[in-house]
Design an enzyme around this catalytic site. Sequence first.
Site, PDB file in Angstrom:
ATOM      1  N   CYS A  22      13.649  47.126  46.319  1.00 39.95           N
ATOM      2  CA  CYS A  22      14.463  48.285  46.738  1.00 39.95           C
ATOM      3  C   CYS A  22      14.685  48.105  48.196  1.00 39.95           C
ATOM      4  O   CYS A  22      13.705  48.726  48.998  1.00 39.95           O
ATOM      5  CB  CYS A  22      13.633  49.444  46.344  1.00 39.95           C
ATOM      6  N   ASP A 318      35.624  42.364  34.921  1.00 41.46           N
ATOM      7  CA  ASP A 318      34.416  42.982  35.205  1.00 41.46           C
ATOM      8  C   ASP A 318      33.443  41.758  35.429  1.00 41.46           C
ATOM      9  O   ASP A 318      32.565  41.698  34.698  1.00 41.46           O
ATOM     10  CB  ASP A 318      33.856  44.022  34.003  1.00 41.46           C
ATOM     11  N   CYS A 345      30.593  44.720  40.662  1.00 41.60           N
ATOM     12  CA  CYS A 345      29.396  44.872  41.391  1.00 41.60           C
ATOM     13  C   CYS A 345      28.909  44.131  42.772  1.00 41.60           C
ATOM     14  O   CYS A 345      27.946  44.273  43.299  1.00 41.60           O
ATOM     15  CB  CYS A 345      28.160  44.140  40.268  1.00 41.60           C
TER      16      CYS A 345
HETATM   17  N1  SAH Z   1      32.048  44.258  31.011  1.00 38.53           N
HETATM   18  C1  SAH Z   1      30.774  44.055  30.408  1.00 38.53           C
HETATM   19  C2  SAH Z   1      29.923  42.732  31.068  1.00 38.53           C
HETATM   20  C3  SAH Z   1      30.044  42.854  32.633  1.00 38.53           C
HETATM   21  S1  SAH Z   1      28.891  41.549  33.473  1.00 38.53           S
HETATM   22  C4  SAH Z   1      29.890  45.206  30.574  1.00 38.53           C
HETATM   23  O1  SAH Z   1      30.177  46.202  31.385  1.00 38.53           O
HETATM   24  O2  SAH Z   1      28.905  45.091  29.886  1.00 38.53           O
HETATM   25  C5  SAH Z   1      29.648  40.282  33.436  1.00 38.53           C
HETATM   26  C6  SAH Z   1      29.839  39.584  32.244  1.00 38.53           C
HETATM   27  O3  SAH Z   1      30.709  38.208  32.654  1.00 38.53           O
HETATM   28  C7  SAH Z   1      28.755  38.988  31.632  1.00 38.53           C
HETATM   29  O4  SAH Z   1      28.776  39.216  30.470  1.00 38.53           O
HETATM   30  C8  SAH Z   1      28.610  37.579  31.730  1.00 38.53           C
HETATM   31  O5  SAH Z   1      28.279  36.755  30.908  1.00 38.53           O
HETATM   32  C9  SAH Z   1      30.159  37.230  31.857  1.00 38.53           C
HETATM   33  N2  SAH Z   1      30.498  36.043  32.418  1.00 38.53           N
HETATM   34  C10 SAH Z   1      29.891  35.199  33.439  1.00 38.53           C
HETATM   35  N3  SAH Z   1      30.762  34.260  34.010  1.00 38.53           N
HETATM   36  C11 SAH Z   1      31.918  34.143  33.062  1.00 38.53           C
HETATM   37  C12 SAH Z   1      32.916  33.219  32.990  1.00 38.53           C
HETATM   38  N4  SAH Z   1      33.315  32.382  33.852  1.00 38.53           N
HETATM   39  N5  SAH Z   1      33.944  33.867  32.007  1.00 38.53           N
HETATM   40  C13 SAH Z   1      33.584  34.669  30.925  1.00 38.53           C
HETATM   41  N6  SAH Z   1      32.580  35.525  31.075  1.00 38.53           N
HETATM   42  C14 SAH Z   1      31.673  35.255  32.219  1.00 38.53           C
END
Ligand code: SAH
Length: 391
Positions: A22, A318, A345
């Site tokens: 934190c 995302d 994020c």
């Molecule tokens: N939209 C979802 C997940 C977001 S987190 C939600 O809101 O819950 C980001 C996601 O991207 C994770 O699930 C991770 O496994 C995936 N990820 C990471 N690298 C990636 C890539 N190169 N191609 C596709 N997915 C990927």
Amino acid sequence: MSQNKTQKQTRLCPVSRKCGGCQLMNMSYEEQLRFKQAKVKKLLSGFHKVLPIRGMDDPFHYRNKVQAAFGRTRGGEIISGVYQSSTHNIVKTDSCLIEDKKADEIILTVRKLVKSFKLTVYDERNGRGFLRHVLVKRGFTTGEIMVVLVTGTTAFPSKNAFLNKLLESHPEITTIVQNINNKYTSMVLGEGETVLFGKGYIEDVLCGCRFRISPKSFYQINPVQTEILYGKAVEYAQLTGKERVIDAYCGIGTIGIIASKGAGEVIGCELNPDAVRDAKINAKINGIENIGFYCADAGEFMLGMKEQGEKCDILFMDPPRAGSDKKFLSSAVTLSPERIVYISCNPETQQRDLYYLVKNGYKVKKIQPVDMFPFTAHVETVVLMCRDVKK
Ligand code: SAH
């Protein structure tokens, strides 16, 4: 740090300096929100005005996924807690201001049971010992609780008696999974998994849809704020029921499933096979038929869509903290969706990716920060972009 701030910090959390999780513990919640607003403004206001950050009414105990590492002190006492930042030294913690209270209670019970059953804990230096981590996930709406015992060995001494005691102390636990991780790694979960009690996953309800969550698949850790985040994302997409939508980096399919009710068709892509399996099941649970999920790297997937001359009206993206790669972004530009909703994020990588998209024909129309992680320095943002010129 001034003495006053240090005092404030220790008063709220006795281990905050050692733990380091934190980073904003020394600020009031209002100060934290101002800090995050300023951070997003600094990085993104060159594109568009930044809307006021959406904070929490109660910023404590929001984490519905809690993990604790198990080990011994030099004196031999069995402890559990968090790793001191950038090390693997365990800081003993009994409770945490941002973690789900019930999850913390369960972890404490496991610690007591490990002692009373004389089980061993994992020693990273020699790869020996039994219990390595405990992971607890709790469904915010359903109350379902999953406990994952991450162990260094497949053998589980006194298994039945241990499980009975744990369930006796916490009848609210709905499933228990043993995950085996005997590798020299900083990843918490290993490959092998055995369901010891219940169905091996939990379900939760968000934005009116039901989601299955497995031990390994990603699920947002702050459900209250996630509803705000997803609500904004879907609002920005301005769906009319006809659109072809891509949900890139879709995890267990949350955004795509929520959006599917207002769309013509949704295509989700995600790298983690466990998450894709959950996403497909989630579509079924919610009775959704206009959605399909693909297990692929998002950049490769978009490139494939581009090469096959596919169409896309709305793109949700995302990505993880690293943001997207050139392959993804350049294919997105060629696919030329009317609107892109970019959920991030990490505003630093988002800034980099927005530059690329703006240079290639998109205009930023809205920037909404959401505080998903109170007391930490992290901030989430939803950005709406529209195609500038009709192609
Ligand atoms: N939209 C979802 C997940 C977001 S987190 C939600 O809101 O819950 C980001 C996601 O991207 C994770 O699930 C991770 O496994 C995936 N990820 C990471 N690298 C990636 C890539 N190169 N191609 C596709 N997915 C990927």
